[in-house]
Design a protein around this motif. Structure first.
Motif, PDB file in Angstrom:
ATOM      1  N   ASP A 187     -13.909  43.788  44.144  1.00  0.00           N
ATOM      2  CA  ASP A 187     -14.101  42.341  44.046  1.00  0.00           C
ATOM      3  C   ASP A 187     -14.173  41.679  45.408  1.00  0.00           C
ATOM      4  O   ASP A 187     -14.691  40.575  45.544  1.00  0.00           O
ATOM      5  N   LEU A 188     -13.569  42.343  46.412  1.00  0.00           N
ATOM      6  CA  LEU A 188     -13.387  41.649  47.685  1.00  0.00           C
ATOM      7  C   LEU A 188     -13.517  42.646  48.841  1.00  0.00           C
ATOM      8  O   LEU A 188     -13.028  43.776  48.749  1.00  0.00           O
ATOM      9  N   VAL A 189     -14.209  42.233  49.887  1.00  0.00           N
ATOM     10  CA  VAL A 189     -14.358  43.072  51.092  1.00  0.00           C
ATOM     11  C   VAL A 189     -14.044  42.195  52.287  1.00  0.00           C
ATOM     12  O   VAL A 189     -14.670  41.144  52.474  1.00  0.00           O
ATOM     13  N   VAL A 190     -13.029  42.598  53.084  1.00  0.00           N
ATOM     14  CA  VAL A 190     -12.644  41.750  54.227  1.00  0.00           C
ATOM     15  C   VAL A 190     -12.435  42.600  55.482  1.00  0.00           C
ATOM     16  O   VAL A 190     -11.740  43.604  55.454  1.00  0.00           O
ATOM     17  N   GLY A 191     -13.074  42.194  56.575  1.00  0.00           N
ATOM     18  CA  GLY A 191     -12.986  42.942  57.829  1.00  0.00           C
ATOM     19  C   GLY A 191     -11.690  42.657  58.568  1.00  0.00           C
ATOM     20  O   GLY A 191     -10.980  41.693  58.258  1.00  0.00           O
ATOM     21  N   PRO A 192     -11.381  43.503  59.582  1.00  0.00           N
ATOM     22  CA  PRO A 192     -10.104  43.374  60.285  1.00  0.00           C
ATOM     23  C   PRO A 192      -9.949  42.083  61.098  1.00  0.00           C
ATOM     24  O   PRO A 192      -8.836  41.720  61.443  1.00  0.00           O
ATOM     25  N   GLY A 206     -13.976  33.563  39.591  1.00  0.00           N
ATOM     26  CA  GLY A 206     -14.830  34.565  38.955  1.00  0.00           C
ATOM     27  C   GLY A 206     -15.947  35.087  39.850  1.00  0.00           C
ATOM     28  O   GLY A 206     -16.848  35.785  39.387  1.00  0.00           O
ATOM     29  N   GLU A 207     -15.876  34.789  41.155  1.00  0.00           N
ATOM     30  CA  GLU A 207     -16.916  35.291  42.073  1.00  0.00           C
ATOM     31  C   GLU A 207     -16.412  36.516  42.835  1.00  0.00           C
ATOM     32  O   GLU A 207     -15.229  36.806  42.845  1.00  0.00           O
ATOM     33  N   ARG A 208     -17.345  37.177  43.522  1.00  0.00           N
ATOM     34  CA  ARG A 208     -16.968  38.221  44.482  1.00  0.00           C
ATOM     35  C   ARG A 208     -16.802  37.555  45.840  1.00  0.00           C
ATOM     36  O   ARG A 208     -17.405  36.524  46.095  1.00  0.00           O
ATOM     37  N   ALA A 209     -16.033  38.171  46.734  1.00  0.00           N
ATOM     38  CA  ALA A 209     -15.849  37.577  48.064  1.00  0.00           C
ATOM     39  C   ALA A 209     -16.036  38.637  49.139  1.00  0.00           C
ATOM     40  O   ALA A 209     -15.466  39.739  49.052  1.00  0.00           O
ATOM     41  N   LEU A 210     -16.873  38.318  50.137  1.00  0.00           N
ATOM     42  CA  LEU A 210     -17.134  39.258  51.218  1.00  0.00           C
ATOM     43  C   LEU A 210     -17.086  38.509  52.544  1.00  0.00           C
ATOM     44  O   LEU A 210     -17.717  37.469  52.687  1.00  0.00           O
ATOM     45  N   ASP A 211     -16.280  39.009  53.484  1.00  0.00           N
ATOM     46  CA  ASP A 211     -16.221  38.367  54.804  1.00  0.00           C
ATOM     47  C   ASP A 211     -15.999  39.441  55.867  1.00  0.00           C
ATOM     48  O   ASP A 211     -14.905  40.010  55.986  1.00  0.00           O
ATOM     49  N   THR A 212     -17.063  39.734  56.604  1.00  0.00           N
ATOM     50  CA  THR A 212     -16.934  40.705  57.703  1.00  0.00           C
ATOM     51  C   THR A 212     -17.378  40.059  59.012  1.00  0.00           C
ATOM     52  O   THR A 212     -17.922  40.706  59.886  1.00  0.00           O
ATOM     53  N   ASP A 213     -17.116  38.763  59.126  1.00  0.00           N
ATOM     54  CA  ASP A 213     -17.418  38.052  60.381  1.00  0.00           C
ATOM     55  C   ASP A 213     -16.498  38.515  61.496  1.00  0.00           C
ATOM     56  O   ASP A 213     -15.396  39.004  61.244  1.00  0.00           O
ATOM     57  N   PHE A 214     -16.958  38.265  62.728  1.00  0.00           N
ATOM     58  CA  PHE A 214     -16.043  38.280  63.870  1.00  0.00           C
ATOM     59  C   PHE A 214     -15.907  36.805  64.252  1.00  0.00           C
ATOM     60  O   PHE A 214     -16.648  36.300  65.084  1.00  0.00           O
ATOM     61  N   PRO A 215     -14.984  36.064  63.597  1.00  0.00           N
ATOM     62  CA  PRO A 215     -14.965  34.610  63.786  1.00  0.00           C
ATOM     63  C   PRO A 215     -14.590  34.223  65.212  1.00  0.00           C
ATOM     64  O   PRO A 215     -13.945  34.990  65.922  1.00  0.00           O
ATOM     65  N   GLU A 216     -15.002  33.001  65.569  1.00  0.00           N
ATOM     66  CA  GLU A 216     -14.637  32.412  66.862  1.00  0.00           C
ATOM     67  C   GLU A 216     -13.125  32.259  66.944  1.00  0.00           C
ATOM     68  O   GLU A 216     -12.515  32.517  67.966  1.00  0.00           O
ATOM     69  N   GLU A 217     -12.534  31.751  65.815  1.00  0.00           N
ATOM     70  CA  GLU A 217     -11.098  31.468  65.858  1.00  0.00           C
ATOM     71  C   GLU A 217     -10.304  32.777  65.875  1.00  0.00           C
ATOM     72  O   GLU A 217     -10.788  33.801  65.425  1.00  0.00           O
ATOM     73  N   ASP A 218      -9.087  32.690  66.431  1.00  0.00           N
ATOM     74  CA  ASP A 218      -8.212  33.855  66.515  1.00  0.00           C
ATOM     75  C   ASP A 218      -7.410  33.944  65.222  1.00  0.00           C
ATOM     76  O   ASP A 218      -6.691  33.016  64.863  1.00  0.00           O
ATOM     77  N   LYS A 219      -7.556  35.066  64.514  1.00  0.00           N
ATOM     78  CA  LYS A 219      -6.870  35.169  63.206  1.00  0.00           C
ATOM     79  C   LYS A 219      -5.364  34.949  63.336  1.00  0.00           C
ATOM     80  O   LYS A 219      -4.744  34.379  62.447  1.00  0.00           O
ATOM     81  N   PHE A 220      -4.789  35.386  64.476  1.00  0.00           N
ATOM     82  CA  PHE A 220      -3.334  35.284  64.615  1.00  0.00           C
ATOM     83  C   PHE A 220      -2.854  33.829  64.626  1.00  0.00           C
ATOM     84  O   PHE A 220      -1.742  33.531  64.240  1.00  0.00           O
ATOM     85  N   ASP A 221      -3.746  32.915  65.077  1.00  0.00           N
ATOM     86  CA  ASP A 221      -3.386  31.491  65.060  1.00  0.00           C
ATOM     87  C   ASP A 221      -3.329  30.956  63.635  1.00  0.00           C
ATOM     88  O   ASP A 221      -2.793  29.876  63.402  1.00  0.00           O
ATOM     89  N   HIS A 222      -3.920  31.677  62.697  1.00  0.00           N
ATOM     90  CA  HIS A 222      -4.022  31.181  61.326  1.00  0.00           C
ATOM     91  C   HIS A 222      -3.134  31.954  60.361  1.00  0.00           C
ATOM     92  O   HIS A 222      -3.213  31.768  59.162  1.00  0.00           O
ATOM     93  N   LEU A 223      -2.319  32.841  60.900  1.00  0.00           N
ATOM     94  CA  LEU A 223      -1.407  33.598  60.037  1.00  0.00           C
ATOM     95  C   LEU A 223      -0.039  32.934  60.076  1.00  0.00           C
ATOM     96  O   LEU A 223       0.328  32.335  61.086  1.00  0.00           O
ATOM     97  N   PRO A 224       0.741  33.033  58.985  1.00  0.00           N
ATOM     98  CA  PRO A 224       2.079  32.451  59.025  1.00  0.00           C
ATOM     99  C   PRO A 224       2.939  33.174  60.065  1.00  0.00           C
ATOM    100  O   PRO A 224       2.716  34.355  60.336  1.00  0.00           O
TER     101      PRO A 224
END
Ligand code: SAH
Ligand code: SF4
Ligand code: F3S
Length: 441
Positions: A101-106, A122-140
């Motif tokens: 159902d879901l594919v997410v990159g590191p 009820g949708e599928r979700a896929l995100d394998t971007d290398f986003p501009e933002e730093d993931k660590f800033d968005h984690l609890p």
């Protein structure tokens, strides 16, 4: 607050995946997901995958196949693929295994909450971007205590650097993890303090090229010296280092900083200059040996660990002999070795491959030598006094097991210490994969 649902995560591959899985679990706790150790009672299954060798990547599909029955029984069950296979294969995963159902990159997993909302619709979700933002800033922030039954007791991993710009000709990591990025030192220090406050006494700093760490001039050595000032943090380790990034200040820190443990994983892959060049490693065997000599001069008791690839395209028997000679010259206390696995999209995959039987025979010979060296390093500990950080009860009644500063597993019998205790131990025996000893004083 949504009703409580259960999340099962399985990690493959390197320690960074273990760390990412912990962070995903913590993130999804905020979405009402409680961790479970069994896929059978999960509402969501996440496989945090590894793409480094073909076997690792293929394992994901056989594992997914096994969840078919579960999904048929429980149509609401969501199945996701995270990590390096997700990054490398993206939509292809859903084509090969439609139950996903879901594919997410590191680099995109901080966006999981939004992705879950799409699944709920009820949708599928896929995100394998290398986003501009730093993931660590968005984690609890790391929770004050691990979720029930989670965490690694007195030890913890902290990712400080991610990605790789080295482009070794055999390796997928620069494509799956992206370019080299270092996290800000102040955030790492805050995370380390939070972990120490919940009882962690040993932190292993993680990076694909951890010694390339650079936060506006703060090197890995500088970061380690800052971390060493945290009261209650007794031990610091780091992995994996690249020979080209082994700076003088880090070598000096190995000799001077008492909290930095005398263990260094410094992969060389091959001892043949011809092969090192074709691998694009950026150094010769002699340069590696000179580096080892400088490290040993700074820290004579250091235990060295390495990675080796045999059967790299065009490797001849003479090249292989050079690798064996390098291993003899270094004397490793620990090592990992692999038969070369051609990876899609990497330069070496296009080259003439070594006969698989010859490669397997070389691997067996090399592993026999590394095993002898590992045993010798363990035997040499008998009679010595080491410090042991106790982690958990052993298999036998009354036994505790922990790690020495050299990362050897050490068993002590008749020992009523709690996990997290750090004690002097005299080593009395060496078994195949661990040491035994008695408390001193
Ligand atoms: N960044 C680290 C290691 C990353 S991968 C470094 O530079 O050393 C871990 C190990 O997997 C590598 O050191 C290498 O020995 C092995 N490896 C990577 N790609 C491989 C491949 N295509 N086939 C076999 N082994 C591989
Ligand atoms: Fe892969 Fe080489 Fe980068 Fe290590 S340094 S992650 S082996 S490309
Ligand atoms: Fe594997 Fe990705 Fe780690 S390919 S070794 S999980 S960086």
């Amino acid at each position: 607050m949504a009703e409580s649902r259960k999340l099962f995560i399985r990690s493959y591959g390197c320690q960074m995946n273990v760390y990412d899985s912990e962070r995903m679990e913590e993130l999804l706790a905020g979405e009402g997901y409680e961790p479970t150790d069994s896929p059978d009672d999960a509402d969501m299954i996440l496989l945090n995958t590894c793409h480094i060798r073909e076997k690792a990547a293929e394992k994901v599909y056989s594992e997914l196949g096994r969840f078919k029955g579960l999904k048929a029984e429980k149509p609401g069950l969501k199945i996701g693929v995270a990590g390096c296979v997700a990054q490398a294969e993206g939509e292809e995963i859903v084509r090969r295994q439609p139950l996903v159902d879901l594919v997410v990159g590191p680099q995109a997993y901080h966006r999981l909450p939004a992705m879950l909302a799409r699944l709920d619709a009820g949708e599928r979700a896929l995100d394998t971007d290398f986003p501009e933002e730093d993931k660590f800033d968005h984690l609890p922030a790391r929770p004050a205590r691990p979720q029930p039954g989670r965490g690694r007791g007195p030890t913890a991993f902290v990712t400080v650097q991610e990605g790789c710009d080295k482009f070794c000709a055999f390796c997928v990591v620069p494509y799956t993890r992206g370019a080299e990025v270092s996290r800000p030192a102040r955030r790492i220090l805050a995370e380390a303090r939070a972990l120490v406050a919940r009882g962690v006494v040993e932190i292993t700093l993680l990076g694909q090229n951890v010694n390339a760490y650079n936060d506006e001039g703060t090197s890995l050595a500088g970061l380690i010296r800052e971390l060493a000032r945290i009261d209650g943090l007794a031990r610091i380790r780091f992995t994996t280092s690249h020979p080209r990034d082994m700076g003088d200040d880090l070598i000096a820190a190995l000799g001077e900083e008492p909290k930095l443990m005398p263990y260094l994983h410094l992969p060389v892959q091959s001892g043949s200059d011809r092969i090192l060049k074709r691998m694009n490693r950026g150094h010769t065997a002699e340069e590696y040996l000179a580096l080892i000599a400088r490290i040993r001069a700074a820290r004579p008791d250091i235990l060295l660990s390495g990675d080796f690839i045999v059967g790299f395209p065009e490797e001849t028997d003479a090249d292989f002999r050079d690798t064996m000679a390098l291993i003899e010259a270094v004397g490793y206390g620990q090592a990992y070795s692999f038969r070369y696995s051609p990876r899609p999209g990497t330069p070496a995959a296009e080259r003439a491959q070594v006969d698989p039987e010859a490669a397997s025979a070389r691997l067996a010979e090399l592993q026999a030598l590394l095993t002898r060296q590992q045993r010798a390093a363990q035997e040499a500990m008998v009679g010595r006094e080491v410090s042991v950080l106790f982690e958990k009860p052993g298999r036998l009644e009354g036994q505790m097991v922990g790690k020495s500063e050299y990362l050897h597993a050490v068993h002590v019998s008749d020992c009523d210490l709690a996990p997290g205790a750090l004690r002097r131990v005299r080593i009395t025996q060496s078994g195949p994969n661990s040491l035994g000893g008695v408390l001193v004083g």
